[in-house]
Scaffold this motif. Structure first.
Motif, PDB file in Angstrom:
ATOM      1  N   GLN A 111       0.832  -1.207   0.000  1.00  0.00           N
ATOM      2  CA  GLN A 111       0.000   0.000   0.000  1.00  0.00           C
ATOM      3  C   GLN A 111       0.864   1.253   0.000  1.00  0.00           C
ATOM      4  N   ASP A 112       1.923   1.231   0.782  1.00  0.00           N
ATOM      5  CA  ASP A 112       2.838   2.382   0.832  1.00  0.00           C
ATOM      6  C   ASP A 112       3.512   2.610  -0.519  1.00  0.00           C
ATOM      7  N   MET A 113       3.710   1.532  -1.283  1.00  0.00           N
ATOM      8  CA  MET A 113       4.358   1.623  -2.594  1.00  0.00           C
ATOM      9  C   MET A 113       3.396   2.011  -3.700  1.00  0.00           C
ATOM     10  N   GLY A 114       2.089   1.986  -3.414  1.00  0.00           N
ATOM     11  CA  GLY A 114       1.109   2.292  -4.441  1.00  0.00           C
ATOM     12  C   GLY A 114       0.707   1.102  -5.287  1.00  0.00           C
ATOM     13  N   VAL A 115       0.888  -0.115  -4.763  1.00  0.00           N
ATOM     14  CA  VAL A 115       0.471  -1.320  -5.481  1.00  0.00           C
ATOM     15  C   VAL A 115      -1.053  -1.349  -5.578  1.00  0.00           C
ATOM     16  N   GLY A 217      -6.476 -15.837  -7.861  1.00  0.00           N
ATOM     17  CA  GLY A 217      -7.096 -14.952  -6.891  1.00  0.00           C
ATOM     18  C   GLY A 217      -6.467 -13.570  -6.880  1.00  0.00           C
ATOM     19  N   THR A 218      -7.249 -12.570  -6.454  1.00  0.00           N
ATOM     20  CA  THR A 218      -6.808 -11.179  -6.411  1.00  0.00           C
ATOM     21  C   THR A 218      -7.271 -10.505  -5.132  1.00  0.00           C
ATOM     22  N   ILE A 219      -6.382  -9.748  -4.494  1.00  0.00           N
ATOM     23  CA  ILE A 219      -6.768  -8.810  -3.436  1.00  0.00           C
ATOM     24  C   ILE A 219      -6.633  -7.414  -4.016  1.00  0.00           C
ATOM     25  N   ASP A 220      -7.735  -6.681  -4.049  1.00  0.00           N
ATOM     26  CA  ASP A 220      -7.771  -5.341  -4.620  1.00  0.00           C
ATOM     27  C   ASP A 220      -7.365  -4.343  -3.541  1.00  0.00           C
ATOM     28  N   LEU A 221      -6.152  -3.806  -3.643  1.00  0.00           N
ATOM     29  CA  LEU A 221      -5.665  -2.844  -2.648  1.00  0.00           C
ATOM     30  C   LEU A 221      -6.050  -1.410  -2.977  1.00  0.00           C
ATOM     31  N   LYS A 222      -6.444  -1.166  -4.203  1.00  0.00           N
ATOM     32  CA  LYS A 222      -6.778   0.197  -4.623  1.00  0.00           C
ATOM     33  C   LYS A 222      -8.156   0.605  -4.125  1.00  0.00           C
ATOM     34  N   ASN A 223      -9.100  -0.333  -4.175  1.00  0.00           N
ATOM     35  CA  ASN A 223     -10.480  -0.058  -3.766  1.00  0.00           C
ATOM     36  C   ASN A 223     -10.711  -0.632  -2.368  1.00  0.00           C
ATOM     37  N   LYS A 224     -10.668   0.231  -1.361  1.00  0.00           N
ATOM     38  CA  LYS A 224     -10.791  -0.229   0.020  1.00  0.00           C
ATOM     39  C   LYS A 224     -12.212  -0.676   0.376  1.00  0.00           C
ATOM     40  N   LYS A 225     -13.146  -0.477  -0.554  1.00  0.00           N
ATOM     41  CA  LYS A 225     -14.512  -0.960  -0.344  1.00  0.00           C
ATOM     42  C   LYS A 225     -14.753  -2.312  -1.012  1.00  0.00           C
ATOM     43  N   SER A 226     -13.747  -2.826  -1.706  1.00  0.00           N
ATOM     44  CA  SER A 226     -13.911  -4.101  -2.398  1.00  0.00           C
ATOM     45  C   SER A 226     -14.031  -5.235  -1.385  1.00  0.00           C
ATOM     46  N   PRO A 227     -14.800  -6.279  -1.702  1.00  0.00           N
ATOM     47  CA  PRO A 227     -14.933  -7.417  -0.780  1.00  0.00           C
ATOM     48  C   PRO A 227     -13.597  -8.055  -0.435  1.00  0.00           C
ATOM     49  N   SER A 228     -12.687  -8.129  -1.404  1.00  0.00           N
ATOM     50  CA  SER A 228     -11.400  -8.773  -1.141  1.00  0.00           C
ATOM     51  C   SER A 228     -10.583  -7.956  -0.151  1.00  0.00           C
ATOM     52  N   TYR A 229     -10.584  -6.630  -0.296  1.00  0.00           N
ATOM     53  CA  TYR A 229      -9.833  -5.796   0.645  1.00  0.00           C
ATOM     54  C   TYR A 229     -10.445  -5.863   2.040  1.00  0.00           C
ATOM     55  N   ARG A 230     -11.760  -5.794   2.121  1.00  0.00           N
ATOM     56  CA  ARG A 230     -12.424  -5.845   3.424  1.00  0.00           C
ATOM     57  C   ARG A 230     -12.155  -7.169   4.122  1.00  0.00           C
ATOM     58  N   ARG A 231     -12.191  -8.254   3.360  1.00  0.00           N
ATOM     59  CA  ARG A 231     -11.925  -9.566   3.944  1.00  0.00           C
ATOM     60  C   ARG A 231     -10.474  -9.670   4.419  1.00  0.00           C
ATOM     61  N   ALA A 232      -9.522  -9.223   3.581  1.00  0.00           N
ATOM     62  CA  ALA A 232      -8.107  -9.273   3.967  1.00  0.00           C
ATOM     63  C   ALA A 232      -7.867  -8.427   5.215  1.00  0.00           C
TER      64      ALA A 232
END
Length: 238
Positions: A111-115, A217-232
């Motif tokens: 996240q700090d790197m902008g991934v 599989g994908t974890i979406d780090l850009k969209n903090k409202k995405s189900p994958s980000y919320r779950r992670a």
């Protein structure tokens, strides 16, 4: 190599040092270090990629391996692909939760790197484990796995209408499939744990995931409202 690094990370201070990347994947609290042993660059019409291979070291002894790839796509998005991760069985038992801690630390660094996203090809026991951490499969994959799950549940004696309802309810999210508990029912399965075939008795959701083929599989780090980000975030206590 610097032009390759710039193609992926950009110029100037955006380029992480080797030591910074080693710290990104290591975990100081468990005395786990990463020693990067190799770096390969490749480029095509749609992306530039740097793949890093390293040893996982504890107390000066190699206990595993890790391979990660940074990919800059044509549209500007930055992806990290988790190609490979393995810790020797005995050390994995001693350091329970190390994989989780390493992933948590990595996601913070990314996240700090902008991934924008983290991806994995879930295989072996990762077919279940990575699902629990929030990696999401595609809608097409969800439809395919949902049909397979319905068939699997019916084969375990679950009534057809109930199997259909349950499969439709959970199939969109791998972590919901992995957590599926049908009245406490268990089944014994054979599955691949690394390069070894083994058996185990599990609740139906976990048994299903372990007997499925590899999935992306994908974890979406850009969209903090995405189900994958919320779950992670929930699972890793980020």
């Amino acid at each position: 190599m610097r032009p390759a690094l710039e193609a992926v990370f950009g110029k100037g201070t955006k380029i992480p040092s080797v030591s910074a990347m080693e710290r990104m994947w290591g975990h100081a609290d468990s005395k786990m270090e990463i020693k990067i042993q190799g770096m390969d660059f490749s480029a095509g019409t749609d992306r530039a990629e740097i793949q890093l291979a390293g040893d996982i070291v504890r107390d000066g002894r190699q206990i595993g391996e890790v391979v990660r790839s940074f990919r800059r796509h044509e549209d500007g998005t930055l992806e990290v692909h988790h190609d490979f991760f393995k810790i020797d069985k005995e050390d994995d038992r001693k350091g329970r939760g190390v994989g989780e801690a390493m992933l948590r630390q990595s996601l913070h660094a990314y996240q700090d790197m902008g991934v924008d996203k983290v991806t994995v090809d879930a295989a072996w026991v990762g077919r279940y484990t990575w699902a629990t951490f929030g990696y999401q499969w595609s809608e097409r994959e969800a439809g395919y796995r949902g049909r397979n799950l319905e068939t699997f549940l019916a084969a375990q004696g679950v009534p057809a209408d109930k199997a259909e309802t349950l499969a439709k309810k959970v199939a969109r999210n791998p972590w919901d499939v992995a957590a599926l508990d049908v009245d406490g029912q268990t089944t014994t399965i054979g599955y691949h744990d690394g390069d070894k075939q083994t058996t185990g008795t599990f609740k139906l959701g976990k048994a299903f995931m372990l007997t499925q083929g590899m999935w992306a599989g994908t974890i979406d780090l850009k969209n903090k409202k995405s189900p994958s980000y919320r779950r992670a975030k929930e699972r890793l206590r980020m």
